[in-house]
Design a protein around this motif. Structure first.
Motif, PDB file in Angstrom:
ATOM      1  N   THR A 107       0.840  -1.200   0.000  1.00  0.00           N
ATOM      2  CA  THR A 107       0.000   0.000   0.000  1.00  0.00           C
ATOM      3  C   THR A 107       0.875   1.250   0.000  1.00  0.00           C
ATOM      4  N   ALA A 108       2.060   1.125  -0.591  1.00  0.00           N
ATOM      5  CA  ALA A 108       2.998   2.247  -0.600  1.00  0.00           C
ATOM      6  C   ALA A 108       2.410   3.478  -1.282  1.00  0.00           C
ATOM      7  N   GLU A 109       1.687   3.281  -2.372  1.00  0.00           N
ATOM      8  CA  GLU A 109       1.125   4.441  -3.074  1.00  0.00           C
ATOM      9  C   GLU A 109       0.105   5.171  -2.216  1.00  0.00           C
ATOM     10  N   GLN A 110      -0.685   4.418  -1.460  1.00  0.00           N
ATOM     11  CA  GLN A 110      -1.641   5.065  -0.552  1.00  0.00           C
ATOM     12  C   GLN A 110      -0.907   5.849   0.533  1.00  0.00           C
ATOM     13  N   HIS A 111       0.206   5.296   1.034  1.00  0.00           N
ATOM     14  CA  HIS A 111       1.012   6.034   2.012  1.00  0.00           C
ATOM     15  C   HIS A 111       1.606   7.291   1.385  1.00  0.00           C
ATOM     16  N   PHE A 112       2.122   7.168   0.178  1.00  0.00           N
ATOM     17  CA  PHE A 112       2.721   8.325  -0.483  1.00  0.00           C
ATOM     18  C   PHE A 112       1.693   9.428  -0.687  1.00  0.00           C
ATOM     19  N   ARG A 113       0.513   9.056  -1.147  1.00  0.00           N
ATOM     20  CA  ARG A 113      -0.531  10.069  -1.363  1.00  0.00           C
ATOM     21  C   ARG A 113      -0.941  10.722  -0.047  1.00  0.00           C
ATOM     22  N   ALA A 141       0.937  19.044   1.840  1.00  0.00           N
ATOM     23  CA  ALA A 141       0.276  20.175   1.194  1.00  0.00           C
ATOM     24  C   ALA A 141      -0.548  20.965   2.206  1.00  0.00           C
ATOM     25  N   GLU A 142      -1.203  20.264   3.119  1.00  0.00           N
ATOM     26  CA  GLU A 142      -2.031  20.930   4.130  1.00  0.00           C
ATOM     27  C   GLU A 142      -1.191  21.811   5.061  1.00  0.00           C
ATOM     28  N   THR A 190       8.688  14.768  -1.381  1.00  0.00           N
ATOM     29  CA  THR A 190       9.073  14.177  -2.656  1.00  0.00           C
ATOM     30  C   THR A 190       9.134  12.658  -2.561  1.00  0.00           C
ATOM     31  N   ARG A 191       9.280  12.028  -3.714  1.00  0.00           N
ATOM     32  CA  ARG A 191       9.479  10.573  -3.744  1.00  0.00           C
ATOM     33  C   ARG A 191      10.738  10.179  -2.975  1.00  0.00           C
ATOM     34  N   ALA A 192      11.764  11.023  -3.090  1.00  0.00           N
ATOM     35  CA  ALA A 192      13.011  10.738  -2.371  1.00  0.00           C
ATOM     36  C   ALA A 192      12.788  10.796  -0.860  1.00  0.00           C
ATOM     37  N   ASP A 193      12.000  11.774  -0.405  1.00  0.00           N
ATOM     38  CA  ASP A 193      11.656  11.854   1.017  1.00  0.00           C
ATOM     39  C   ASP A 193      10.929  10.585   1.461  1.00  0.00           C
ATOM     40  N   PHE A 194      10.014  10.138   0.625  1.00  0.00           N
ATOM     41  CA  PHE A 194       9.229   8.952   0.936  1.00  0.00           C
ATOM     42  C   PHE A 194      10.120   7.718   1.043  1.00  0.00           C
ATOM     43  N   ALA A 195      11.001   7.544   0.070  1.00  0.00           N
ATOM     44  CA  ALA A 195      11.896   6.383   0.061  1.00  0.00           C
ATOM     45  C   ALA A 195      12.828   6.390   1.265  1.00  0.00           C
ATOM     46  N   ALA A 196      13.276   7.587   1.660  1.00  0.00           N
ATOM     47  CA  ALA A 196      14.246   7.706   2.753  1.00  0.00           C
ATOM     48  C   ALA A 196      13.628   7.430   4.119  1.00  0.00           C
ATOM     49  N   ARG A 234       8.565   5.132  12.032  1.00  0.00           N
ATOM     50  CA  ARG A 234       7.352   5.533  12.731  1.00  0.00           C
ATOM     51  C   ARG A 234       7.049   6.993  12.418  1.00  0.00           C
ATOM     52  N   ASN A 235       5.776   7.349  12.515  1.00  0.00           N
ATOM     53  CA  ASN A 235       5.360   8.705  12.136  1.00  0.00           C
ATOM     54  C   ASN A 235       6.107   9.823  12.855  1.00  0.00           C
ATOM     55  N   PRO A 236       6.311   9.736  14.179  1.00  0.00           N
ATOM     56  CA  PRO A 236       7.042  10.833  14.829  1.00  0.00           C
ATOM     57  C   PRO A 236       8.434  11.042  14.249  1.00  0.00           C
ATOM     58  N   GLU A 237       9.095   9.923  13.907  1.00  0.00           N
ATOM     59  CA  GLU A 237      10.442  10.022  13.329  1.00  0.00           C
ATOM     60  C   GLU A 237      10.396  10.675  11.946  1.00  0.00           C
ATOM     61  N   ILE A 238       9.388  10.313  11.159  1.00  0.00           N
ATOM     62  CA  ILE A 238       9.237  10.898   9.817  1.00  0.00           C
ATOM     63  C   ILE A 238       8.944  12.385   9.921  1.00  0.00           C
ATOM     64  N   LEU A 239       8.015  12.739  10.795  1.00  0.00           N
ATOM     65  CA  LEU A 239       7.618  14.147  10.934  1.00  0.00           C
ATOM     66  C   LEU A 239       8.789  15.009  11.390  1.00  0.00           C
ATOM     67  N   ARG A 240       9.576  14.496  12.320  1.00  0.00           N
ATOM     68  CA  ARG A 240      10.721  15.274  12.813  1.00  0.00           C
ATOM     69  C   ARG A 240      11.846  15.330  11.790  1.00  0.00           C
ATOM     70  N   LYS A 241      12.005  14.276  11.035  1.00  0.00           N
ATOM     71  CA  LYS A 241      13.073  14.236  10.040  1.00  0.00           C
ATOM     72  C   LYS A 241      12.770  15.153   8.851  1.00  0.00           C
ATOM     73  N   LEU A 242      11.501  15.179   8.426  1.00  0.00           N
ATOM     74  CA  LEU A 242      11.157  15.883   7.192  1.00  0.00           C
ATOM     75  C   LEU A 242      10.557  17.271   7.392  1.00  0.00           C
ATOM     76  N   PHE A 243       9.793  17.461   8.470  1.00  0.00           N
ATOM     77  CA  PHE A 243       8.987  18.685   8.573  1.00  0.00           C
ATOM     78  C   PHE A 243       9.318  19.556   9.784  1.00  0.00           C
ATOM     79  N   TYR A 244       9.294  18.970  10.967  1.00  0.00           N
ATOM     80  CA  TYR A 244       9.434  19.755  12.192  1.00  0.00           C
ATOM     81  C   TYR A 244      10.441  19.078  13.131  1.00  0.00           C
ATOM     82  N   PRO A 245      11.721  19.408  13.030  1.00  0.00           N
ATOM     83  CA  PRO A 245      12.754  18.745  13.840  1.00  0.00           C
ATOM     84  C   PRO A 245      12.501  18.816  15.346  1.00  0.00           C
TER      85      PRO A 245
END
Length: 222
Positions: free
Chosen positions: A17-23, A30-31, A37-43, A48-59
């Protein structure tokens, strides 16, 4: 003979369900007015979500902000999965049944939240195969930390050395090996190339789980 225990990753291993996660991540980004990006997604796939959010959006994001944004992302994801459905990847149904027929305990070890796993296991009709389901909410550390797989082994009451983890991601392979477990890595969904999975320590690498047999896993555990 040692009876193996099987621990399954879900996204990219049981289902794709990677495409659903990417979307879902793209819509969340966007919100909140952030690039994604796709590169952000692959990386970050498999974290876990907190790790993704801190890594990509809000350290410096606090737990509450991570929880609220993570819940929003998962709402978007589940809506997409409900709309589009999902199915087991090649070889999975036969292996689940073969392991069950052999009397081997099976568990899920996933970074996903409980609601996602309930949805996916329900849609695929596979919940009955798993003695234990360990979710991202059950652990403090995401992959490549071994906590999720060690927790699954504990719930199965099995020595980690007798466990075989099925994974598709480098972080997941690293987590399995850090936990002292054997690992079968599958490249079917194509998120991680075989050489990177091998470098992470995968014991067996297959293009599809149709290639895996009970005898092969028995020999792997010894």
């Amino acid at each position: 003979m040692t009876t193996p225990a099987i621990i399954w990753d879900v996204d990219g291993t049981l289902v794709d369900t990677a495409e659903q996660h990417f979307r879902a991540w793209s819509r969340l980004a966007a919100e909140i007015g952030k690039p994604f990006t796709r590169a952000d997604f692959a990386a970050t796939f498999g974290m876990r979500n907190p790790e993704i959010l801190r890594k990509l959006f809000y350290p410096d994001a606090g737990d509450r902000q991570c929880r609220e944004l993570g819940e929003r992302k998962e709402d978007l994801y589940r809506a997409s999965v409900r709309e589009e459905g999902t199915q087991l990847l090649p070889g999975v149904a036969a292996l689940l049944l073969a392991f069950a027929d052999a009397g081997w305990p099976q568990a899920v070890g996933s970074s996903a939240p409980p609601g996602n796993l309930d949805l996916l296991l329900g849609l695929t009709g596979t919940r009955r195969y798993f003695t234990a389901v360990v979710t991202g909410d059950d652990v403090r550390h995401g992959k490549p930390h071994p906590e999720v797989f060690l927790t699954a082994a504990e719930k199965l009451n099995v020595n980690p050395a007798h466990c075989v983890v099925f994974e598709d991601a480098v972080a997941g392979v690293e987590a399995a090996k850090a936990g002292g477990m054997k690992c079968v890595a599958v490249t079917f969904v194509g998120h991680h190339p075989a050489e990177k999975l091998r470098g992470a320590g995968a014991d067996i690498i297959v293009a599809s789980l149709t290639e895996v047999t009970v005898a092969q896993i028995t020999a792997l555990v010894g």
